[in-house]
Design an enzyme around this catalytic site. Structure first.
Site, mmCIF file in Angstrom:
data_model
loop_
_atom_site.group_PDB
_atom_site.id
_atom_site.type_symbol
_atom_site.label_atom_id
_atom_site.label_comp_id
_atom_site.label_asym_id
_atom_site.label_seq_id
_atom_site.Cartn_x
_atom_site.Cartn_y
_atom_site.Cartn_z
ATOM 1 N N ALA A 1 38.539 27.856 -32.809
ATOM 2 C CA ALA A 1 39.608 28.184 -33.756
ATOM 3 C C ALA A 1 40.682 27.096 -33.746
ATOM 4 C CB ALA A 1 40.226 29.537 -33.409
ATOM 5 N N TYR B 1 38.783 27.748 -28.499
ATOM 6 C CA TYR B 1 38.648 26.297 -28.690
ATOM 7 C C TYR B 1 38.186 25.996 -30.124
ATOM 8 C CZ TYR B 1 37.005 21.501 -27.595
ATOM 9 O OH TYR B 1 36.806 20.141 -27.568
ATOM 10 N N SER C 1 36.727 18.579 -33.108
ATOM 11 C CA SER C 1 35.456 18.738 -32.376
ATOM 12 C C SER C 1 34.414 19.313 -33.326
ATOM 13 C CB SER C 1 35.654 19.710 -31.203
ATOM 14 O OG SER C 1 34.409 20.138 -30.677
ATOM 15 N N ILE D 1 30.316 14.780 -25.336
ATOM 16 C CA ILE D 1 30.665 13.458 -24.795
ATOM 17 C C ILE D 1 30.866 13.596 -23.280
ATOM 18 C CG2 ILE D 1 32.267 11.498 -25.010
ATOM 19 C CD1 ILE D 1 30.922 12.248 -27.723
HETATM 20 P P1 NAD Z 1 39.542 14.759 -20.614
HETATM 21 O O1 NAD Z 1 39.754 16.002 -19.847
HETATM 22 O O2 NAD Z 1 38.772 13.648 -19.997
HETATM 23 O O3 NAD Z 1 40.936 14.188 -21.121
HETATM 24 C C1 NAD Z 1 41.914 15.013 -21.667
HETATM 25 C C2 NAD Z 1 43.273 14.506 -21.216
HETATM 26 O O4 NAD Z 1 44.266 15.294 -21.881
HETATM 27 C C3 NAD Z 1 43.504 14.680 -19.710
HETATM 28 O O5 NAD Z 1 43.934 13.458 -19.142
HETATM 29 C C4 NAD Z 1 44.585 15.754 -19.621
HETATM 30 O O6 NAD Z 1 45.467 15.591 -18.526
HETATM 31 C C5 NAD Z 1 45.305 15.561 -20.958
HETATM 32 N N1 NAD Z 1 46.021 16.765 -21.349
HETATM 33 C C6 NAD Z 1 45.593 18.057 -21.319
HETATM 34 N N2 NAD Z 1 46.549 18.889 -21.749
HETATM 35 C C7 NAD Z 1 47.624 18.106 -22.062
HETATM 36 C C8 NAD Z 1 48.910 18.380 -22.556
HETATM 37 N N3 NAD Z 1 49.290 19.643 -22.790
HETATM 38 N N4 NAD Z 1 49.751 17.350 -22.772
HETATM 39 C C9 NAD Z 1 49.373 16.072 -22.524
HETATM 40 N N5 NAD Z 1 48.160 15.758 -22.040
HETATM 41 C C10 NAD Z 1 47.291 16.757 -21.822
HETATM 42 O O7 NAD Z 1 38.846 15.239 -21.971
HETATM 43 P P2 NAD Z 1 38.101 14.456 -23.142
HETATM 44 O O8 NAD Z 1 36.706 14.926 -23.146
HETATM 45 O O9 NAD Z 1 38.408 13.010 -23.107
HETATM 46 O O10 NAD Z 1 38.809 15.142 -24.386
HETATM 47 C C11 NAD Z 1 39.721 14.477 -25.249
HETATM 48 C C12 NAD Z 1 39.791 15.226 -26.562
HETATM 49 O O11 NAD Z 1 38.505 15.204 -27.182
HETATM 50 C C13 NAD Z 1 40.168 16.699 -26.426
HETATM 51 O O12 NAD Z 1 41.026 17.071 -27.470
HETATM 52 C C14 NAD Z 1 38.840 17.404 -26.554
HETATM 53 O O13 NAD Z 1 38.978 18.724 -27.019
HETATM 54 C C15 NAD Z 1 38.135 16.517 -27.553
HETATM 55 N N6 NAD Z 1 36.675 16.629 -27.522
HETATM 56 C C16 NAD Z 1 35.969 16.369 -26.402
HETATM 57 C C17 NAD Z 1 34.582 16.498 -26.424
HETATM 58 C C18 NAD Z 1 33.724 16.220 -25.222
HETATM 59 O O14 NAD Z 1 32.523 16.565 -25.259
HETATM 60 N N7 NAD Z 1 34.240 15.623 -24.170
HETATM 61 C C19 NAD Z 1 33.953 16.914 -27.601
HETATM 62 C C20 NAD Z 1 34.716 17.168 -28.722
HETATM 63 C C21 NAD Z 1 36.085 17.022 -28.680
#
Ligand code: NAD
Length: 276
Positions: free
Chosen positions: A185, A183, A170, A216
């Site tokens: 870290a 987050y 991220s 996002i």
């Molecule tokens: P989201 O919540 O839509 O999807 C995350 C998915 O991960 C969910 O379906 C959840 O059930 C699953 N999950 C959570 N903990 C889990 C575990 N222990 N084992 C298996 N599955 C697990 O979120 P997203 O926005 O699509 O995020 C996806 C990735 O992108 C994450 O790592 C997040 O930190 C990263 N990210 C997101 C953003 C943003 O703005 N949305 C920005 C930077 C990074």
């Protein structure tokens, strides 16, 4: 078809960025393992891949649990016989609902104070108030989860002659988010892990890279209050939040031969939020 005959595992692929990535990989010819905590939602992603869902396999596992990750990889061996691509995407934004409530309240207080012209006085207090459990959960899901899956993937990808590992970090791991020290870290740790493993496995034909998205629109960011969203938008030169598909396309680049000489790097689809 950039991923024809490839086998890919995308963790946390029932929703958001992971779901968009799994669907894109399937469209590009890969057989995709859709992992999530929520099996029914993971199966929905698989069902969307084709009329019969034949290009996907839904597997429930908590990536922060070593034994569950080991069992997931055994299931992949039995069902598909190997792995070429791993996307360590599963993630959480806050360890408790309480954290998001406090974050929203404090962001609003700080904006109102800024608007009043009297200076910002409300502290974020995220680190001072952090519980052991919140810190632990955040590190476990992102950092332990990425480690457990990568450890299991390396010998399997090696047996297939090489492939690609992509770690969903991220911008928080690059610039730090003041209200999310755990987050930030965890994500910075994923970037360090990416660089080390890339050096370790380069000669095995395995490329390892990170993606550092900005803001996002996904279910993860839904609970963020409109005011806090506005604050984030104000810092994003492109003036809009990203779509999960705009992160999935970066995953496809790093998973495919288009990035055949790229390893140990991070790519940041962030609308200009961070340019370092
Ligand atoms: P989201 O919540 O839509 O999807 C995350 C998915 O991960 C969910 O379906 C959840 O059930 C699953 N999950 C959570 N903990 C889990 C575990 N222990 N084992 C298996 N599955 C697990 O979120 P997203 O926005 O699509 O995020 C996806 C990735 O992108 C994450 O790592 C997040 O930190 C990263 N990210 C997101 C953003 C943003 O703005 N949305 C920005 C930077 C990074």
């Amino acid at each position: 078809m950039k991923l024809k005959d490839k086998i890919a595992l995308v963790t946390g692929a029932a929703s958001g960025i992971g779901r968009a990535t799994a669907l894109l990989f399937a469209r590009e010819g890969a057989r995709v393992v859709v992992n999530d905590l929520d099996l029914a939602a993971a199966q929905k992603t698989v069902d969307e891949m084709g009329a019969d869902g034949s290009s996907g396999l839904a597997v429930r596992a908590d990536v922060s649990e070593s034994a569950q990750v080991a069992a997931m990889f055994e299931e992949i061996d039995r069902a598909l016989g190997g792995l070429d691509i791993l996307v360590n995407n599963a993630g959480i934004a806050e360890a408790t609902g309480d954290e998001m409530t406090k974050l929203n309240q404090r962001a609003e207080a700080r904006i109102n104070e800024a608007l009043s012209g009297e200076g910002i006085r409300t502290p974020w207090d995220a680190t001072a108030e952090m519980s052991d459990a919140s810190w632990d959960r955040m590190i476990r899901v992102h950092l332990y989860g990425t480690f457990y899956c990568t450890r299991a993937a390396i010998p399997r990808i090696t047996r297939r002659g090489g492939g690609s590992i992509i770690n969903m970090a991220s911008v928080a791991g690059l610039m730090g988010l003041e209200a999310a020290p755990h987050y930030s870290a965890a994500k910075a740790g994923m970037i360090g892990f990416t660089r080390a493993v890339a050096r370790e496995v380069g000669s095995l034909g395995i490329r390892v890279n990170a993606i550092c998205p900005g803001f996002i629109e996904t279910p993860m960011t839904e609970p963020i209050s409109p005011m806090l969203k506005m604050m984030a938008l104000g810092q994003t030169p492109m003036g809009r939040w990203g779509d999960p598909k705009e992160v999935a396309s970066n995953c496809l680049f790093l998973a495919s031969e288009d990035s055949s000489y790229v390893t140990g790097q991070w790519l940041s689809p962030n609308g200009g939020l961070f340019t370092g």
